[in-house]
Design a protein around this motif. Structure first.
Motif, PDB file in Angstrom:
ATOM      1  N   UNK A 208      21.757  85.330  78.919  1.00  0.00           N
ATOM      2  CA  UNK A 208      22.893  84.627  79.352  1.00  0.00           C
ATOM      3  C   UNK A 208      22.772  83.828  80.909  1.00  0.00           C
ATOM      4  N   UNK A 209      23.513  82.886  81.045  1.00  0.00           N
ATOM      5  CA  UNK A 209      23.504  82.451  82.521  1.00  0.00           C
ATOM      6  C   UNK A 209      24.715  82.965  83.160  1.00  0.00           C
ATOM      7  N   UNK A 210      24.504  83.462  84.348  1.00  0.00           N
ATOM      8  CA  UNK A 210      25.582  84.209  85.051  1.00  0.00           C
ATOM      9  C   UNK A 210      26.487  82.981  85.602  1.00  0.00           C
ATOM     10  N   UNK A 211      27.732  83.402  85.985  1.00  0.00           N
ATOM     11  CA  UNK A 211      28.612  84.755  85.881  1.00  0.00           C
ATOM     12  C   UNK A 211      28.733  85.045  84.465  1.00  0.00           C
ATOM     13  N   UNK A 212      29.296  86.539  84.385  1.00  0.00           N
ATOM     14  CA  UNK A 212      29.888  86.746  83.135  1.00  0.00           C
ATOM     15  C   UNK A 212      31.454  86.883  83.572  1.00  0.00           C
ATOM     16  N   UNK A 213      32.393  86.540  82.679  1.00  0.00           N
ATOM     17  CA  UNK A 213      33.707  86.513  83.063  1.00  0.00           C
ATOM     18  C   UNK A 213      34.278  87.843  82.102  1.00  0.00           C
ATOM     19  N   UNK A 214      35.217  88.615  82.328  1.00  0.00           N
ATOM     20  CA  UNK A 214      35.527  89.783  81.437  1.00  0.00           C
ATOM     21  C   UNK A 214      37.067  89.636  81.364  1.00  0.00           C
ATOM     22  N   UNK A 215      37.303  89.766  80.074  1.00  0.00           N
ATOM     23  CA  UNK A 215      38.678  89.566  79.684  1.00  0.00           C
ATOM     24  C   UNK A 215      39.312  90.978  79.049  1.00  0.00           C
ATOM     25  N   UNK A 216      40.556  91.339  79.452  1.00  0.00           N
ATOM     26  CA  UNK A 216      40.935  92.640  79.002  1.00  0.00           C
ATOM     27  C   UNK A 216      41.012  92.467  77.428  1.00  0.00           C
ATOM     28  N   UNK A 348      28.516  87.298  74.181  1.00  0.00           N
ATOM     29  CA  UNK A 348      29.764  88.288  74.207  1.00  0.00           C
ATOM     30  C   UNK A 348      29.302  89.670  74.335  1.00  0.00           C
ATOM     31  N   UNK A 349      29.937  90.341  75.516  1.00  0.00           N
ATOM     32  CA  UNK A 349      29.909  91.746  75.864  1.00  0.00           C
ATOM     33  C   UNK A 349      30.616  92.539  75.528  1.00  0.00           C
ATOM     34  N   UNK A 354      36.266 103.250  79.640  1.00  0.00           N
ATOM     35  CA  UNK A 354      35.972 104.596  79.735  1.00  0.00           C
ATOM     36  C   UNK A 354      37.456 105.125  80.712  1.00  0.00           C
ATOM     37  N   UNK A 355      37.364 106.278  81.177  1.00  0.00           N
ATOM     38  CA  UNK A 355      38.484 106.547  81.988  1.00  0.00           C
ATOM     39  C   UNK A 355      38.901 106.002  83.112  1.00  0.00           C
ATOM     40  N   UNK A 356      37.768 105.147  83.775  1.00  0.00           N
ATOM     41  CA  UNK A 356      37.884 104.110  84.895  1.00  0.00           C
ATOM     42  C   UNK A 356      38.745 102.966  84.383  1.00  0.00           C
ATOM     43  N   UNK A 357      38.526 102.510  83.090  1.00  0.00           N
ATOM     44  CA  UNK A 357      39.022 101.271  82.894  1.00  0.00           C
ATOM     45  C   UNK A 357      39.106 100.989  81.376  1.00  0.00           C
ATOM     46  N   UNK A 358      39.820 100.107  80.953  1.00  0.00           N
ATOM     47  CA  UNK A 358      40.138  99.929  79.560  1.00  0.00           C
ATOM     48  C   UNK A 358      39.235  98.977  78.712  1.00  0.00           C
ATOM     49  N   UNK A 359      39.451  98.760  77.512  1.00  0.00           N
ATOM     50  CA  UNK A 359      38.422  98.029  76.767  1.00  0.00           C
ATOM     51  C   UNK A 359      38.466  96.489  77.323  1.00  0.00           C
ATOM     52  N   UNK A 360      37.292  95.746  77.242  1.00  0.00           N
ATOM     53  CA  UNK A 360      37.021  94.499  77.751  1.00  0.00           C
ATOM     54  C   UNK A 360      36.205  93.713  77.053  1.00  0.00           C
ATOM     55  N   UNK A 361      36.127  92.316  77.272  1.00  0.00           N
ATOM     56  CA  UNK A 361      35.077  91.516  76.557  1.00  0.00           C
ATOM     57  C   UNK A 361      34.548  90.778  77.638  1.00  0.00           C
ATOM     58  N   UNK A 362      33.115  90.660  77.803  1.00  0.00           N
ATOM     59  CA  UNK A 362      32.506  89.889  78.776  1.00  0.00           C
ATOM     60  C   UNK A 362      31.950  88.599  78.086  1.00  0.00           C
ATOM     61  N   UNK A 381      17.809  96.065  81.482  1.00  0.00           N
ATOM     62  CA  UNK A 381      19.130  96.019  80.662  1.00  0.00           C
ATOM     63  C   UNK A 381      20.262  96.156  81.794  1.00  0.00           C
ATOM     64  N   UNK A 382      21.231  95.522  81.289  1.00  0.00           N
ATOM     65  CA  UNK A 382      22.369  95.536  82.092  1.00  0.00           C
ATOM     66  C   UNK A 382      23.701  96.085  81.361  1.00  0.00           C
ATOM     67  N   UNK A 383      24.196  97.083  81.727  1.00  0.00           N
ATOM     68  CA  UNK A 383      25.278  97.939  81.037  1.00  0.00           C
ATOM     69  C   UNK A 383      26.345  97.540  81.889  1.00  0.00           C
ATOM     70  N   UNK A 384      27.480  96.852  81.214  1.00  0.00           N
ATOM     71  CA  UNK A 384      28.657  96.534  81.956  1.00  0.00           C
ATOM     72  C   UNK A 384      29.652  97.693  82.120  1.00  0.00           C
ATOM     73  N   UNK A 385      30.422  97.561  83.063  1.00  0.00           N
ATOM     74  CA  UNK A 385      31.439  98.755  83.556  1.00  0.00           C
ATOM     75  C   UNK A 385      30.818  99.201  84.724  1.00  0.00           C
TER      76      UNK A 385
END
Length: 385
Positions: A208-216, A348-349, A354-362, A381-385
Protein backbone atom coordinates in the motif's frame (compact mmCIF):
# COMPACT_ATOMS: atom_id res chain seq x y z
CA UNK A 1 -23.31 -10.89 -6.16
CA UNK A 2 -21.04 -11.45 -9.13
CA UNK A 3 -17.32 -11.33 -8.40
CA UNK A 4 -14.70 -10.88 -11.10
CA UNK A 5 -14.16 -14.14 -13.03
CA UNK A 6 -11.02 -15.31 -11.34
CA UNK A 7 -9.75 -17.89 -8.91
CA UNK A 8 -6.65 -17.36 -6.80
CA UNK A 9 -4.42 -20.41 -6.40
CA UNK A 10 -1.30 -21.36 -4.41
CA UNK A 11 1.88 -20.64 -6.32
CA UNK A 12 4.99 -20.45 -4.15
CA UNK A 13 5.97 -20.56 -0.50
CA UNK A 14 8.96 -18.63 0.75
CA UNK A 15 11.36 -20.36 3.20
CA UNK A 16 10.12 -20.60 6.77
CA UNK A 17 13.13 -18.67 7.99
CA UNK A 18 12.04 -15.44 6.32
CA UNK A 19 10.66 -12.57 8.38
CA UNK A 20 7.48 -12.85 6.35
CA UNK A 21 6.23 -16.16 5.08
CA UNK A 22 4.51 -15.68 1.75
CA UNK A 23 2.27 -17.94 -0.24
CA UNK A 24 2.31 -16.40 -3.67
CA UNK A 25 -0.70 -16.61 -5.89
CA UNK A 26 -1.45 -16.91 -9.57
CA UNK A 27 -4.67 -15.92 -11.25
CA UNK A 28 -6.76 -18.48 -13.13
CA UNK A 29 -9.78 -17.41 -15.15
CA UNK A 30 -12.75 -19.62 -14.41
CA UNK A 31 -15.67 -18.27 -16.38
CA UNK A 32 -18.57 -16.11 -15.34
CA UNK A 33 -18.03 -16.47 -11.62
CA UNK A 34 -20.53 -16.97 -8.84
CA UNK A 35 -22.10 -14.77 -6.22
CA UNK A 36 -21.67 -15.30 -2.52
CA UNK A 37 -24.71 -16.58 -0.63
CA UNK A 38 -22.95 -16.72 2.71
CA UNK A 39 -24.35 -13.46 3.93
CA UNK A 40 -26.27 -13.31 7.16
CA UNK A 41 -27.11 -10.01 8.77
CA UNK A 42 -29.22 -10.90 11.81
CA UNK A 43 -28.52 -11.97 15.34
CA UNK A 44 -24.82 -12.89 15.79
CA UNK A 45 -23.38 -16.17 17.02
CA UNK A 46 -24.40 -18.31 14.05
CA UNK A 47 -21.44 -18.11 11.65
CA UNK A 48 -18.97 -21.03 11.27
CA UNK A 49 -15.32 -20.81 12.27
CA UNK A 50 -12.77 -23.04 10.60
CA UNK A 51 -9.17 -22.60 11.77
CA UNK A 52 -5.86 -22.79 9.96
CA UNK A 53 -2.69 -22.13 12.03
CA UNK A 54 0.42 -20.17 10.92
CA UNK A 55 3.93 -20.21 12.48
CA UNK A 56 4.81 -18.27 15.58
CA UNK A 57 5.58 -14.56 15.82
CA UNK A 58 5.60 -14.06 12.05
CA UNK A 59 2.96 -12.76 9.66
CA UNK A 60 1.80 -15.47 7.27
CA UNK A 61 0.53 -15.11 3.71
CA UNK A 62 -2.24 -17.39 2.48
CA UNK A 63 -4.15 -17.67 -0.80
CA UNK A 64 -7.43 -15.88 -1.37
CA UNK A 65 -10.59 -16.76 -3.25
CA UNK A 66 -13.70 -14.62 -3.55
CA UNK A 67 -16.25 -17.32 -4.21
CA UNK A 68 -19.01 -18.97 -2.19
CA UNK A 69 -17.68 -20.71 0.88
CA UNK A 70 -18.40 -24.40 1.47
CA UNK A 71 -16.77 -26.96 3.77
CA UNK A 72 -18.11 -30.42 2.80
CA UNK A 73 -17.36 -33.49 4.86
CA UNK A 74 -16.86 -37.07 3.70
CA UNK A 75 -19.65 -38.01 6.10
CA UNK A 76 -22.11 -36.33 3.74
CA UNK A 77 -24.38 -38.42 1.62
CA UNK A 78 -22.91 -37.80 -1.87
CA UNK A 79 -25.10 -35.46 -3.91
CA UNK A 80 -24.62 -33.52 -7.10
CA UNK A 81 -23.55 -30.43 -5.19
CA UNK A 82 -20.78 -32.27 -3.31
CA UNK A 83 -19.36 -34.03 -6.38
CA UNK A 84 -17.61 -30.76 -7.28
CA UNK A 85 -15.72 -30.45 -3.97
CA UNK A 86 -12.95 -32.12 -2.09
CA UNK A 87 -14.27 -33.45 1.21
CA UNK A 88 -12.64 -33.83 4.59
CA UNK A 89 -11.94 -37.49 5.40
CA UNK A 90 -11.49 -37.94 9.14
CA UNK A 91 -10.41 -41.57 8.68
CA UNK A 92 -7.30 -40.39 6.85
CA UNK A 93 -6.15 -38.28 9.82
CA UNK A 94 -4.30 -39.75 12.79
CA UNK A 95 -4.85 -36.56 14.82
CA UNK A 96 -8.62 -36.31 14.31
CA UNK A 97 -10.80 -36.13 17.43
CA UNK A 98 -14.59 -36.29 17.13
CA UNK A 99 -16.53 -33.65 19.03
CA UNK A 100 -19.99 -34.49 17.85
CA UNK A 101 -21.69 -31.21 18.70
CA UNK A 102 -24.26 -30.47 16.02
CA UNK A 103 -24.71 -27.04 14.46
CA UNK A 104 -26.90 -25.43 11.82
CA UNK A 105 -26.28 -22.16 9.97
CA UNK A 106 -28.82 -20.11 8.03
CA UNK A 107 -27.17 -17.66 5.67
CA UNK A 108 -28.86 -15.00 3.59
CA UNK A 109 -29.61 -17.37 0.69
CA UNK A 110 -28.39 -20.79 1.77
CA UNK A 111 -28.02 -23.05 4.78
CA UNK A 112 -26.07 -26.02 6.03
CA UNK A 113 -25.92 -28.44 8.95
CA UNK A 114 -22.96 -30.27 10.42
CA UNK A 115 -20.90 -31.30 13.41
CA UNK A 116 -17.94 -29.81 15.23
CA UNK A 117 -14.68 -31.74 15.15
CA UNK A 118 -11.07 -31.32 16.25
CA UNK A 119 -7.86 -31.85 14.30
CA UNK A 120 -4.43 -30.42 13.55
CA UNK A 121 -4.24 -28.24 10.45
CA UNK A 122 -1.31 -26.94 8.45
CA UNK A 123 -1.22 -23.50 6.85
CA UNK A 124 1.49 -22.35 4.51
CA UNK A 125 3.45 -25.57 4.93
CA UNK A 126 3.87 -24.98 8.66
CA UNK A 127 2.91 -27.83 11.06
CA UNK A 128 -0.57 -27.33 12.45
CA UNK A 129 -2.04 -26.75 15.86
CA UNK A 130 -5.18 -28.24 17.35
CA UNK A 131 -8.33 -26.44 16.26
CA UNK A 132 -12.05 -27.01 16.47
CA UNK A 133 -13.77 -26.70 13.12
CA UNK A 134 -17.10 -27.43 11.48
CA UNK A 135 -17.80 -30.31 9.10
CA UNK A 136 -20.74 -29.65 6.78
CA UNK A 137 -22.79 -32.85 6.77
CA UNK A 138 -25.72 -31.40 4.81
CA UNK A 139 -25.93 -28.26 2.66
CA UNK A 140 -28.45 -26.77 0.29
CA UNK A 141 -28.24 -27.15 -3.50
CA UNK A 142 -27.22 -23.51 -3.73
CA UNK A 143 -23.60 -24.56 -3.17
CA UNK A 144 -23.34 -26.55 -6.39
CA UNK A 145 -21.51 -23.72 -8.16
CA UNK A 146 -19.18 -22.95 -5.26
CA UNK A 147 -15.52 -23.26 -6.25
CA UNK A 148 -14.04 -23.27 -2.75
CA UNK A 149 -14.21 -26.17 -0.31
CA UNK A 150 -14.05 -24.36 3.03
CA UNK A 151 -13.90 -21.05 4.85
CA UNK A 152 -11.61 -19.33 7.34
CA UNK A 153 -13.67 -17.12 9.63
CA UNK A 154 -11.99 -13.88 10.66
CA UNK A 155 -14.82 -12.13 12.45
CA UNK A 156 -15.18 -11.58 16.18
CA UNK A 157 -15.77 -14.37 18.75
CA UNK A 158 -19.44 -13.42 19.20
CA UNK A 159 -20.09 -14.81 15.70
CA UNK A 160 -18.54 -18.21 16.39
CA UNK A 161 -20.76 -21.29 16.36
CA UNK A 162 -21.17 -22.94 19.74
CA UNK A 163 -18.63 -20.68 21.41
CA UNK A 164 -15.76 -22.21 19.39
CA UNK A 165 -12.55 -20.22 19.69
CA UNK A 166 -11.98 -18.45 16.34
CA UNK A 167 -8.73 -19.20 14.51
CA UNK A 168 -7.21 -15.76 15.03
CA UNK A 169 -7.76 -16.08 18.79
CA UNK A 170 -6.30 -19.60 18.79
CA UNK A 171 -3.14 -18.38 17.07
CA UNK A 172 -2.66 -15.60 19.62
CA UNK A 173 -3.51 -17.88 22.56
CA UNK A 174 -0.86 -20.36 21.52
CA UNK A 175 1.80 -17.70 20.93
CA UNK A 176 1.85 -18.18 17.17
CA UNK A 177 0.95 -14.54 16.55
CA UNK A 178 1.97 -11.53 18.63
CA UNK A 179 -1.23 -9.61 17.92
CA UNK A 180 -4.72 -10.36 16.61
CA UNK A 181 -4.15 -8.43 13.39
CA UNK A 182 -4.57 -9.41 9.75
CA UNK A 183 -4.68 -7.59 6.43
CA UNK A 184 -5.86 -8.18 2.89
CA UNK A 185 -4.29 -7.17 -0.39
CA UNK A 186 -6.45 -8.01 -3.42
CA UNK A 187 -4.84 -7.50 -6.81
CA UNK A 188 -7.68 -6.69 -9.21
CA UNK A 189 -5.51 -6.37 -12.31
CA UNK A 190 -6.91 -9.15 -14.55
CA UNK A 191 -3.64 -9.37 -16.48
CA UNK A 192 -1.45 -9.83 -13.40
CA UNK A 193 -0.32 -13.27 -12.23
CA UNK A 194 -0.24 -12.05 -8.63
CA UNK A 195 -3.70 -12.48 -7.14
CA UNK A 196 -3.36 -11.11 -3.61
CA UNK A 197 -2.34 -12.01 -0.10
CA UNK A 198 -3.82 -12.43 3.34
CA UNK A 199 -1.32 -11.43 6.02
CA UNK A 200 -1.89 -12.85 9.49
CA UNK A 201 -0.17 -10.94 12.29
CA UNK A 202 0.30 -7.57 10.59
CA UNK A 203 0.55 -5.94 7.19
CA UNK A 204 3.12 -5.60 4.40
CA UNK A 205 4.02 -1.97 3.56
CA UNK A 206 4.87 -3.10 0.01
CA UNK A 207 1.15 -3.58 -0.59
CA UNK A 208 0.00 0.00 0.00
CA UNK A 209 0.80 3.68 -0.32
CA UNK A 210 1.02 5.55 3.03
CA UNK A 211 -0.55 7.06 5.00
CA UNK A 212 -2.88 4.50 6.51
CA UNK A 213 -6.07 5.85 8.07
CA UNK A 214 -7.48 3.99 11.07
CA UNK A 215 -11.20 3.96 11.82
CA UNK A 216 -12.61 2.54 15.09
CA UNK A 217 -14.85 -0.51 14.97
CA UNK A 218 -18.29 0.45 16.28
CA UNK A 219 -19.80 -3.04 16.62
CA UNK A 220 -17.25 -5.82 17.31
CA UNK A 221 -19.05 -8.65 15.52
CA UNK A 222 -18.61 -8.09 11.81
CA UNK A 223 -16.00 -5.45 10.99
CA UNK A 224 -18.44 -2.56 11.30
CA UNK A 225 -17.43 1.10 11.23
CA UNK A 226 -19.15 4.45 10.87
CA UNK A 227 -19.24 6.09 7.44
CA UNK A 228 -19.79 9.86 7.38
CA UNK A 229 -20.93 10.34 3.77
CA UNK A 230 -20.92 8.98 0.22
CA UNK A 231 -20.59 11.33 -2.75
CA UNK A 232 -21.18 10.64 -6.43
CA UNK A 233 -19.23 13.26 -8.32
CA UNK A 234 -20.31 16.69 -7.13
CA UNK A 235 -24.04 16.31 -7.63
CA UNK A 236 -25.27 13.57 -5.28
CA UNK A 237 -24.72 12.93 -1.58
CA UNK A 238 -25.76 9.66 0.07
CA UNK A 239 -25.47 8.52 3.69
CA UNK A 240 -25.97 12.20 4.43
CA UNK A 241 -26.42 11.79 8.20
CA UNK A 242 -23.80 9.09 8.71
CA UNK A 243 -24.48 5.40 8.38
CA UNK A 244 -23.11 2.00 9.37
CA UNK A 245 -20.71 0.21 7.02
CA UNK A 246 -19.09 -3.22 7.12
CA UNK A 247 -15.80 -4.13 5.45
CA UNK A 248 -16.15 -7.66 4.13
CA UNK A 249 -13.91 -9.61 1.75
CA UNK A 250 -16.67 -12.22 1.47
CA UNK A 251 -18.88 -9.77 -0.43
CA UNK A 252 -17.81 -9.14 -4.00
CA UNK A 253 -19.52 -5.81 -4.67
CA UNK A 254 -20.35 -2.70 -2.67
CA UNK A 255 -23.90 -2.89 -1.35
CA UNK A 256 -26.17 -0.27 0.11
CA UNK A 257 -29.84 0.43 0.87
CA UNK A 258 -32.02 0.04 -2.22
CA UNK A 259 -33.23 3.62 -2.48
CA UNK A 260 -29.74 5.08 -2.15
CA UNK A 261 -28.25 2.60 -4.62
CA UNK A 262 -31.04 3.41 -7.10
CA UNK A 263 -30.10 7.09 -6.86
CA UNK A 264 -26.43 6.22 -7.30
CA UNK A 265 -27.13 4.02 -10.34
CA UNK A 266 -29.22 6.77 -11.93
CA UNK A 267 -26.29 9.16 -11.50
CA UNK A 268 -23.88 6.77 -13.25
CA UNK A 269 -26.27 5.53 -15.95
CA UNK A 270 -26.88 2.06 -14.54
CA UNK A 271 -29.91 0.00 -15.53
CA UNK A 272 -31.28 -2.84 -13.35
CA UNK A 273 -30.64 -6.48 -14.08
CA UNK A 274 -31.15 -9.20 -11.41
CA UNK A 275 -30.92 -9.43 -7.63
CA UNK A 276 -30.20 -5.73 -7.16
CA UNK A 277 -27.40 -5.71 -9.74
CA UNK A 278 -27.02 -3.12 -12.49
CA UNK A 279 -25.26 -2.87 -15.84
CA UNK A 280 -23.77 0.26 -17.38
CA UNK A 281 -23.26 1.04 -21.08
CA UNK A 282 -19.53 0.61 -21.55
CA UNK A 283 -19.45 3.70 -23.75
CA UNK A 284 -20.19 5.81 -20.65
CA UNK A 285 -17.06 4.81 -18.74
CA UNK A 286 -14.90 7.80 -19.76
CA UNK A 287 -17.62 10.18 -18.53
CA UNK A 288 -18.57 8.56 -15.23
CA UNK A 289 -17.97 10.50 -12.00
CA UNK A 290 -15.90 9.21 -9.08
CA UNK A 291 -17.68 7.73 -6.09
CA UNK A 292 -16.17 8.77 -2.75
CA UNK A 293 -16.55 7.46 0.80
CA UNK A 294 -15.80 9.59 3.86
CA UNK A 295 -14.28 7.36 6.54
CA UNK A 296 -12.35 8.65 9.52
CA UNK A 297 -12.49 12.19 8.09
CA UNK A 298 -10.63 11.01 4.97
CA UNK A 299 -12.16 10.66 1.50
CA UNK A 300 -11.59 7.31 -0.21
CA UNK A 301 -12.24 7.72 -3.92
CA UNK A 302 -13.13 5.12 -6.56
CA UNK A 303 -12.83 5.97 -10.24
CA UNK A 304 -15.11 4.43 -12.85
CA UNK A 305 -12.36 1.97 -13.78
CA UNK A 306 -12.29 0.87 -10.14
CA UNK A 307 -16.04 0.52 -9.52
CA UNK A 308 -17.12 -0.89 -12.90
CA UNK A 309 -16.48 -4.59 -13.54
CA UNK A 310 -15.71 -5.20 -17.21
CA UNK A 311 -16.54 -8.68 -18.54
CA UNK A 312 -15.61 -9.97 -22.00
CA UNK A 313 -17.34 -13.05 -23.37
CA UNK A 314 -17.00 -14.32 -26.94
CA UNK A 315 -16.02 -10.91 -28.20
CA UNK A 316 -18.84 -9.17 -26.32
CA UNK A 317 -17.92 -6.60 -23.67
CA UNK A 318 -20.22 -6.02 -20.72
CA UNK A 319 -19.86 -3.48 -17.93
CA UNK A 320 -21.41 -4.27 -14.57
CA UNK A 321 -21.82 -1.71 -11.83
CA UNK A 322 -19.84 -2.50 -8.71
CA UNK A 323 -22.76 -1.32 -6.57
CA UNK A 324 -25.66 -3.54 -5.58
CA UNK A 325 -28.94 -2.74 -3.86
CA UNK A 326 -29.36 -4.68 -0.63
CA UNK A 327 -31.63 -3.78 2.26
CA UNK A 328 -30.24 -5.25 5.47
CA UNK A 329 -33.12 -5.37 7.98
CA UNK A 330 -32.90 -4.16 11.57
CA UNK A 331 -31.42 -4.69 14.05
CA UNK A 332 -28.23 -5.20 12.02
CA UNK A 333 -29.25 -2.78 9.28
CA UNK A 334 -29.61 -0.56 7.50
CA UNK A 335 -25.98 -0.56 6.45
CA UNK A 336 -23.53 -0.51 3.57
CA UNK A 337 -21.14 -3.37 2.84
CA UNK A 338 -17.76 -2.38 1.42
CA UNK A 339 -16.80 -5.57 -0.41
CA UNK A 340 -14.07 -6.51 -2.84
CA UNK A 341 -14.76 -3.66 -5.28
CA UNK A 342 -13.67 -1.30 -2.50
CA UNK A 343 -11.04 -3.58 -0.93
CA UNK A 344 -9.37 -4.15 -4.28
CA UNK A 345 -8.51 -0.46 -4.37
CA UNK A 346 -7.70 -0.06 -0.68
CA UNK A 347 -5.68 -2.44 1.48
CA UNK A 348 -7.46 -3.11 4.77
CA UNK A 349 -5.76 -3.90 8.07
CA UNK A 350 -8.10 -5.51 10.60
CA UNK A 351 -6.89 -4.96 14.17
CA UNK A 352 -8.82 -6.62 17.01
CA UNK A 353 -7.13 -4.34 19.53
CA UNK A 354 -5.79 -5.01 23.01
CA UNK A 355 -5.82 -3.56 26.52
CA UNK A 356 -4.40 -0.30 25.18
CA UNK A 357 -7.01 0.28 22.51
CA UNK A 358 -10.15 -1.08 20.90
CA UNK A 359 -10.68 -2.75 17.55
CA UNK A 360 -10.05 -0.71 14.43
CA UNK A 361 -9.65 -0.98 10.67
CA UNK A 362 -6.81 0.66 8.75
CA UNK A 363 -7.18 1.69 5.10
CA UNK A 364 -4.59 2.79 2.56
CA UNK A 365 -4.56 2.85 -1.24
CA UNK A 366 -3.22 -0.39 -2.69
CA UNK A 367 -0.18 -0.32 -4.91
CA UNK A 368 -0.82 -1.39 -8.47
CA UNK A 369 2.33 -3.52 -8.61
CA UNK A 370 3.60 -4.08 -5.06
CA UNK A 371 7.28 -4.66 -4.49
CA UNK A 372 8.32 -8.26 -3.92
CA UNK A 373 10.84 -9.70 -1.50
CA UNK A 374 13.55 -11.81 -3.16
CA UNK A 375 12.88 -15.54 -3.39
CA UNK A 376 15.04 -16.42 -0.40
CA UNK A 377 15.24 -13.05 1.20
CA UNK A 378 13.77 -11.21 4.13
CA UNK A 379 10.85 -8.85 4.05
CA UNK A 380 9.69 -6.35 6.60
CA UNK A 381 6.34 -6.64 8.35
CA UNK A 382 4.33 -3.86 9.87
CA UNK A 383 2.07 -4.78 12.75
CA UNK A 384 -0.58 -2.19 13.47
CA UNK A 385 -1.04 -1.09 17.05
Amino acid sequence: MSPPPLLLLLLLLNPAGASLIRIRLRRAHTGQGTWNPLRQWGEPAVTPRLGDPPPGHKPVFVPLSNYMNVSPSSTQTPTTHTWFHRRFNSRASSSFKPNGTKFAIQYGTGHLQGVLSEDKLTLGGVPGVSVTFGEAVWESMLYTAALSDGILGLGFPILAVGGVRPPLDVLVDQGLLDKPVFSFYLNRDPEAADGGELVLGGSDPAHYIPPMTFVPVTVPAYWQIQMERVKVGTGLTLCARRCAAILDTGTSLITGPKEEIRALQKAIGGFPFLAGQYFIPCSLLPELPPVSFLLGEVWFNLTAEEYVIQISRSGVRLCMSGFQALDVPPPAGPLWILGDVFLGTYVAVFDRGDAKGGARVGLARARRSPARAPESGLAQAQSSG
